[in-house]
Scaffold this motif. Structure first.
Motif: not given
Lengths: 438, 162
Positions: A173-176, A225-235, A237-240, A245-251
């Motif tokens: 998460g920190r590397l990202f 927008l949906p794809f942008l939402a996925i990136i923002i969602g992943i970020l 979830v990771l930083y909140g 990362p593995s769970e975020a990646a799977g979903v």
């Protein structure tokens, strides 16, 4: 035999095996087991399976196939084309707007796909013909896409960063987060250079540029927008700190597949199987190198080679920035011949102790290392992006693509220098969001 | 030899199909785990381990197929410069290195599997999965890859791989 000498022998054997074209994973594995057999005897055979299996059985690695699947779902759909069109509609009245939308589309697509060649192919297919049609020279059209594509391994989520995190046991998460601002910085550097270069050659807004109404501009958004939402969602979830990362990646992978199937109506079994097949090939290739490099680093440390190299370098007592310059040259050289994942896995166990000893931040170093690898992607002899562009734009010669990408290599070198002068570009955001490291 | 290559290739494809299903199942299980953990606040028992071992199994089972498709990345600068029998010799040499490593790994993986089987080892989690189950794909997949490697080396001399 001193550990340093053994290390040198192992290095030469490895280079020889790689040179004759042995797959990287098997060359690494073979050198390791051969060294163990010679030094420790036949008993060391039993650790072979255990170490290889143990290296792969980790939850952190789960994110690799998941992110690759996410990328190949997006890459196999026309999402790249839509992204490009949407940006073009919004930016085309800005001077140099086409270039901005190209590089911008590259960096967003790069984040989604995590793969440099896929980004080049997806954005280049649309962007290069459009640029040449509007009078941009071949060098700028191909060079900007080749360079834009390399951002895929820096801007999160990035497979390269995950592999670094696993090889060095640092927080993914920190590397990202560390890669985010430098990614934007490189994007801005690429854009600034391209606009300057266009101005210098007297290429402005051409008569061919279409005008779009606001209605047309908004009409381009729903598919993007949906794809942008996925990136923002992943970020988020990771930083909140919500999930790993593995769970975020799977979903994220599941969402991407569903989106691609729903939005682009990719119901056909062949297409979905194709997506999985590409993922399988790339993930297995990376995972086998990871397993073999586990064996490799076990071998190096059990023979005290890693430790001896670190001690030897500490004893040399060179200035830490000279040391960093030497490491950079070495990485650059390795990146000319080997793919980023392989370079990281082979060098991380040796370089990390040296880096830490010299007082460098491992997260900052990850960014510097990744930019070095990006340069390797657009320089011969194995610059993958160059060949991808050569494939999708057959009317542009390889020499033109090469000439076009040289200024961007210099942009990346400037990026590395900036990172050395102001390490905060990489370390400020992770410290702000996750507190101080260590 | 033609029959051998055909049979081994068919087996490699079959193993890759199994790997494909493992990958798909892993995605579903990760999502189910996330829903359980973060939305229903329930605890999960077997999901983490399942996903890890499914993807390890995927790696070993699909590896022969990836070899067949020349997907295990290598540095091809040197041998692409060679022609005729010189190229065949260098390729064979590289092939034998890979073959030997795969054979050793498969054998070592088999002994590890056999130990886990005969001592009844389990994983040290609540689920306590018998360890031989996740270990089986290692000798199976890498063993098949060894057979596939023999086919690949044979192909070099039949003029099938340029």
């Amino acid at each position: 035999m001193s550990p340093l000498f053994t290390g040198l022998l192992i290095l030469f054997a490895l280079l020889a095996l790689l040179g004759i074209g042995t797959p990287i994973a098997f060359a690494l594995g073979f050198v390791s087991i051969a060294a163990l057999l010679i030094v420790d005897g036949a008993g060391s055979l039993s650790i072979l399976g255990e170490t290889f299996f143990g290296g792969l059985a980790s939850f952190g690695l789960v994110s690799i196939p998941m992110f690759i699947l996410m990328g190949s779902a997006v890459a196999s759909s026309p999402a790249g084309k839509d992204l490009y069109e949407a940006l073009d509609r919004w930016l085309n009245r800005v001077p140099g707007g086409l270039v901005l939308s190209n590089i911008g589309a590259c960096s967003i697509f790069a984040a989604l796909s995590g793969s440099s060649p896929a980004t080049c192919a997806a954005i280049g297919k649309m962007g290069i013909p459009e640029m040449t049609k509007r009078g941009y020279p071949n060098e700028i059209a191909s060079g900007s896409i080749a360079a834009g594509g390399t951002l895929g391994i820096l801007i999160p989520p990035s497979i390269t960063m995950i592999v670094y995190g696993i090889a060095t046991e640092t927080s993914i998460g920190r590397l990202f987060l560390a890669g985010l601002l430098p990614g934007f910085m490189l994007t801005a550097l690429f854009m600034a250079w391209t606009i300057y270069d266009c101005r210098r050659r007297g290429i402005g807004l051409s008569a061919l540029t279409e005008r779009f109404t606001m209605k047309e501009r908004f009409a381009a958004l729903p598919r993007v927008l949906p794809f942008l939402a996925i990136i923002i969602g992943i970020l988020y979830v990771l930083y909140g700190g919500v999930a790993t990362p593995s769970e975020a990646a799977g979903v994220g992978a599941l969402f991407c597949i569903v989106l691609v199937v729903v939005i682009y109506r990719m119901w056909s079994v062949t297409k979905v199987t194709g997506m999985f097949r590409d993922t399988l090939k790339e993930s297995v290739m990376i995972m086998m190198i990871i397993g073999a490099s586990e064996l490799f680093s076990y071998t190096l440390s059990s023979m005290f080679i890693t430790q001896s190299i670190a001690e030897w370098i500490a004893a040399l007592d060179v200035n830490r920035w000279i040391l960093m310059a030497i490491i950079n040259c070495f990485l650059l050289f390795a990146g000319f011949f080997l793919p980023p994942v392989a370079v990281i896995l082979m060098t991380a166990p040796i370089l990390l102790p040296i880096i830490l000893q010299a007082g460098f931040d491992p997260y900052w170093f990850a960014v510097v290392l990744t930019i070095n690898m990006e340069i390797g992607l657009i320089t011969p002899p194995v610059g993958l992006n160059l060949y991808v562009i050569n494939g999708i734009a057959p009317n542009i010669t390889l020499a033109e693509i090469l000439r076009g990408s040289i200024p961007y290599v210099l942009c990346m070198v400037v990026g590395i220098v900036l990172l050395c002068l102001v390490p905060g570009i990489a370390t400020w955001l992770p410290e702000l969001m996750m507190g101080k490291a260590l | 030899m033609t029959a051998y290559i055909r049979w081994v290739s068919a087996l490699s494809r079959l193993a890759a199909v199994a790997a494909l299903f493992l990958l798909a199942s892993a995605i579903v299980v990760v999502t189910q785990m996330v829903v359980m953990r973060y939305f229903l606040n329930a605890s999960t028992v077997w999901q983490t381990e399942y996903v890890i071992y499914a993807l390890v199994a995927m790696t070993f089972l699909a590896s022969p197929f990836v070899l067949m498709e020349k997907g295990h990345v290598n540095v091809d600068l040197l041998y692409l410069k060679l022609h005729g029998s010189a190229r065949q010799v260098v390729q064979t040499l590289a092939g034998l290195v890979g073959l030997l490593f795969c054979a050793l790994l498969a054998w070592s993986g088999w002994t590890y599997f056999e130990e886990a089987w005969s001592y009844g080892w389990t994983t040290d989690t609540v689920w306590a999965l018998p360890l031989w189950i996740p270990l089986l794909p290692l000798p199976l997949g890498i063993g098949l890859m060894t057979l596939q490697y023999i086919a690949e080396v044979a192909k070099i001399w039949r003029g099938e791989s340029a």
